[in-house]
Design a protein around this motif. Structure first.
Motif: not given
Length: 400
Positions: A23-30, A149-153, A157-160
């Motif tokens: 999914i796009p980043l703008d739908r991925a928060r949470g 840069t960001v690990a699975a699991g 949030g905004p920072w990630q």
């Protein structure tokens, strides 16, 4: 009678993470990241200035030295001006540092200070000498190309999400959010705004559960209120296409407990008591449609407690979370209170930095709806504790 831990273990044993979607980043928060995000290139991409100032040869930039400004390098520029002895280039924060420079002097370390100028000055005088490499952010110092840069699991949030974008990605692989239906049963239920007659009560369980499901990050796709009518309940359930169904009411041993009558022994769904107060009557299992079915008691406090103890952890596990539990702390009982013999007490409470007390003076009755409005936490009192004495240590599940 199952213990709380036994019932919870059975639930979590079936709550495997849902399939992965991109999914796009703008739908991925949470959402929960399903695969590592790796940087497509070094971060930063190039040596860049950490300050507004002047790119210089460090050997030339002694205190009192006068340097001739021969170029202007704004952020976003692709310029790489040559710098000879005694020369400097004005540079803005984030702009690429000229290859010939080995330090940046901040504006305030020159005779011109931070005076705003549209054009670069002809000359500057150094008032503070830079150390070697001063204010240069080196290519790859944050992350090398190909590094995680960001690990699975990780819960995004905004920072990630910002880190994912910086690593060169505008989509991410995440576990799908659980799709949930909420079904509240009972012929006594009426709309909250309606005027009740004898035997009727406002329907609040679907409001509680839908809000709780959404707060857990799941998607509420259907909310129904159904009378104690088998055919009506079957019709509602047959129309669902979800991962989870949460029902309230009709899960006990009464003559009109329609949920149990319709669902017991369907798929792996089983009904039976759990040794807790409130929330003793419980049903759970996987239906013939593959959805997880939670069949909760009907009293609102029982619904709230059952959701926190069983449903919420399962929703988080389905979403790919490994940390499915609320934080727990220990507090001293500000007052004493009674506990149910042989059952784990899950009591709505209020707490401060040192103490905890029941949210209402009525105890842990499942009908004490007013306790939900003020409760900050749930006290978890083991089944072998006969009474909580004033000053006793109490384990508390924090909700807020």
């Amino acid at each position: 009678m199952r213990t709380v831990d036994e019932h919870r273990a059975r639930i979590l044993g079936t709550a495997a993470p849902l399939p992965v979607e991109t999914i796009p980043l703008d739908r991925a928060r949470g959402r929960v990241l399903a695969s590592d995000i790796r940087s497509r290139w070094p971060v930063p991409l190039f040596d860049n200035s950490g300050m507004d100032g002047y790119a210089v040869h460090g050997a030339d930039a002694t205190v009192g030295a006068e340097l001739r400004v021969v170029a202007d390098v704004p952020a976003g520029s692709s310029l790489d001006p040559a710098l000879g002895p005694g020369q400097a280039a004005r540079i803005m924060t984030g702009a690429p540092v000229p290859t010939d420079a080995d330090a940046v002097i901040p504006l305030e370390h020159t005779d011109l200070g931070t005076e705003v100028r549209a054009d670069a000055p002809d000359r500057i005088t150094v008032t503070t000498a830079p150390r070697p490499g001063a204010h240069i952010r080196r290519a790859g110092e944050d992350a090398e190309a190909g590094s995680v840069t960001v690990a699975a699991g990780t819960v995004l949030g905004p920072w990630q999400l910002s880190s994912a974008a910086s690593a060169g990605h505008d989509t991410v692989d995440v576990h799908r959010s659980p799709r949930v239906a909420v079904v509240s049963t009972g012929s006594e239920l009426i709309a909250p705004s309606a005027r009740p007659v004898r035997g009727q009560i406002p329907e609040s369980n679907s409001v509680l559960l839908a809000a709780a499901v959404a707060s857990a990050g799941a998607e509420v796709v259907a909310v129904h209120t159904v009378a104690d009518d088998k055919a009506a309940l079957v019709t509602v359930l047959d129309g669902l296409d979800v991962d989870v169904v949460v029902l309230s009411g009709g899960a006990s041993v009464g003559a009109f407990d329609v949920v149990k009558a319709v669902l017991d022994r369907t798929g792996s769904i089983e009904f039976g008591p759990v040794s807790m107060q409130p929330g003793k009557p419980q049903g759970f299992g996987v239906g013939d449609d593959g959805a997880l079915y939670f069949c909760l008691p009907g009293n609102p406090v029982s619904v709230a407690v059952s959701f926190e103890m069983f449903v919420r952890p399962a929703l988080l596990a389905l979403a790919g979370r490994s940390d499915v539990d609320r934080p727990r702390v220990t507090r001293r009982a500000a007052v004493g209170w009674r506990t149910p013999p042989g059952r784990t007490q899950v009591l709505p409470v209020v707490l401060d930095d040192t103490t905890v007390r029941p949210a209402t003076s009525g105890g842990s009755g499942s009908h004490l709806v007013s306790s939900l409005a003020v409760a900050q936490a749930l006290a978890i009192v083991p089944a072998d504790v006969e009474r909580v004495g004033e000053g006793a240590s109490v384990e508390v599940m924090v909700l807020t």
